[in-house]
Design a protein around this motif. Structure first.
Motif, PDB file in Angstrom:
ATOM      1  N   GLU A 122     -37.954 -59.226  43.266  1.00 10.21           N
ATOM      2  CA  GLU A 122     -38.487 -60.419  44.250  1.00 10.21           C
ATOM      3  C   GLU A 122     -38.801 -61.360  43.723  1.00 10.21           C
ATOM      4  N   ILE A 123     -38.396 -62.832  44.415  1.00  9.77           N
ATOM      5  CA  ILE A 123     -38.845 -64.098  44.013  1.00  9.77           C
ATOM      6  C   ILE A 123     -39.929 -64.276  44.834  1.00  9.77           C
ATOM      7  N   THR A 124     -40.957 -64.717  44.236  1.00 15.76           N
ATOM      8  CA  THR A 124     -42.181 -65.072  45.029  1.00 15.76           C
ATOM      9  C   THR A 124     -42.574 -66.513  45.076  1.00 15.76           C
ATOM     10  N   LYS A 125     -41.791 -67.413  44.532  1.00 20.23           N
ATOM     11  CA  LYS A 125     -42.055 -68.711  44.630  1.00 20.23           C
ATOM     12  C   LYS A 125     -40.776 -69.386  44.423  1.00 20.23           C
ATOM     13  N   ASP A 126     -40.327 -70.259  45.404  1.00 23.61           N
ATOM     14  CA  ASP A 126     -39.033 -70.839  45.382  1.00 23.61           C
ATOM     15  C   ASP A 126     -39.459 -72.167  45.008  1.00 23.61           C
ATOM     16  N   LEU A 127     -38.108 -72.977  44.777  1.00 18.71           N
ATOM     17  CA  LEU A 127     -38.053 -74.376  44.362  1.00 18.71           C
ATOM     18  C   LEU A 127     -38.897 -75.427  45.059  1.00 18.71           C
ATOM     19  N   GLY A 128     -39.833 -76.043  44.468  1.00 18.21           N
ATOM     20  CA  GLY A 128     -40.600 -77.151  45.089  1.00 18.21           C
ATOM     21  C   GLY A 128     -42.137 -76.527  45.533  1.00 18.21           C
TER      22      GLY A 128
END
Length: 422
Positions: A122-128
């Motif tokens: 899982e990716i918990t933080k996205d771009l920006g």
């Protein structure tokens, strides 16, 4: 009368006639009634009277004072784009101008990746998105990490058992129930188990787990031992994310980048002729093409010992605060480095100086809104769009730095209207 006497009389009269005419000509200027003399005298008298009327005490001073001032209405102030700022301190000779590029502060960039091969869950933080130090940015699953955790649990269990045996034998040896040899064997087993447990903990730390995460392994939970949370080593913003769920990431990859752009580097390419004037700690002002009208201030902190052989320039680095985040890495601009420690002259933009009636002036604001006064100045050298003010304005004084041409036009128009009124 005899003939001889008449001839003598005629000769005498002929000789006296020119003398009489000369006497009349000599007296004529004093007694002349020529109308031309009267007209010229009258003209001279009228002119003299006009000159005496034009020299009323204080009239010229009052008129000049009115001509040096302009008062804008509220509507005019809204239409005109005026900018008022303080005159900078410096000199054109003290400025070094060179092209510059904005870069991220390398000490505020973190490249994040697993320390062992893992698969992304899982990716918990996205771009920006903003992250705090220690906050989870991705959840991974690693077989190698699961084995390392299992080895640690085994080592921890052996340690607890060996420690309990050693403490029991210590009590029994005190009552002489066990021999010294048995106590020594128990102690060796305890120390060996402790070393194995410490080694297992150290291996987990190498994989990025902190002490609290390692302690939590023994407690257990619903998550498998192979589960791995990738955390942010510093606070910042996610700048790069080259990863997606299901992707396998190796130990030498750093697919997530975190940057803190509250402070930026400015790399300046200075000509070699200006190199002797450069030193760390000098004030620098930066303007960039993408943000016209904005100026960023910083200080130099490094001057390269290398000279580029092709461009014949030396690289200088400056640190610039960027709390509002306007500066972006990769921006191009112009850096102006102040190389002198003492700056005494006022430096103003060239457009702030206007010419009115043959005089160079700048406009200073009055006490009332919209009131401005044309202040005569004496200018010096000009460079980089700025000009030195040798007299008339001191460093720190407030003046119109943008829109002075509009004020000059308004002042000139008001002067023409006043002339037509007379």
């Amino acid at each position: 009368m005899p003939r001889t006497n008449r001839i003598c009389a005629w000769l005498l009269l002929a000789a006296l006639a020119p003398l009489g005419a000369c006497g009349q000509d000599a007296a004529a200027p004093a007694q002349s009634k020529d109308p031309r003399h009267t007209t010229e005298k009258a003209r001279q008298g009228d002119h003299g009277g006009h000159e005496e009327k034009g020299h009323e005490p204080g009239r010229e001073e009052k008129q000049a004072s009115r001509q040096d001032r302009v008062h804008l209405t509220k509507t005019q102030r809204q239409r005109l784009s005026l900018k008022i700022a303080s005159a900078e301190a410096g000199s054109t000779a003290a400025l070094v101008q060179a092209p510059a590029t904005v870069r991220f502060d390398a000490d505020r960039v973190a490249r994040v990746g697993p320390r062992l091969e893992a698969k992304v869950v899982e990716i918990t933080k996205d771009l920006g998105e903003k992250v705090r130090a220690g906050e989870t940015v991705a959840v991974l699953d690693s077989v190698q990490l699961g084995r390392a955790k299992a080895d640690y649990l085994t080592a921890a269990a052996r340690y607890e058992s060996a420690r309990a045996d050693y403490r029991r034998d210590q009590k029994l040896a005190g009552r002489q129930i066990v021999s010294e040899a048995e106590l020594l064997d128990s102690r060796v087993g305890y120390l060996q188990a402790k070393a194995e447990r410490d080694a297992a903990r150290a291996e987990l730390r190498l994989y990025g787990l902190d002490e609290s995460a390692i302690d939590a392994i023994a407690v257990g939970g619903e998550q498998p031992l192979s589960r791995y949370e990738l955390s942010a080593p510093m606070a910042g913003v996610i700048q790069r994310r080259d990863v997606m769920p299901g992707q396998t990431v190796s130990a030498d990859e750093t697919p997530i980048h975190i940057v803190n752009s509250e402070r930026m580097w400015v790399m300046v390419e200075v000509a070699e002729t200006d190199m002797p004037r450069l030193a760390p700690g000098q004030r620098m002002k930066l303007t960039v093409r993408a943000l016209p009208g904005r100026t960023f201030t910083g200080k130099t902190d490094w001057v390269s010992r290398d000279l580029d052989e092709q461009s014949r320039t030396v690289r200088v680095r400056a640190i610039v605060p960027n709390g509002d985040g306007l500066l972006r890495a990769g921006m191009f601009g112009t850096a102006r480095i102040h190389t002198e420690s003492e700056q005494r002259l006022a430096l103003v933009p060239v457009d702030a100086v206007q010419t009115v009636d043959g005089r160079q002036v700048v406009f200073v604001p009055g006490q009332e809104p919209g009131a401005f006064r044309a202040m005569p100045v004496r200018t010096g050298a000009e460079a980089d769009g700025r000009v030195e003010i040798l007299a008339g304005v001191e460093p720190g004084e407030r003046l119109v730095v943008s829109g002075a041409f509009d004020l000059m036009s308004a002042l000139t128009a008001s002067g023409r209207n006043a002339a037509h009124g007379h």
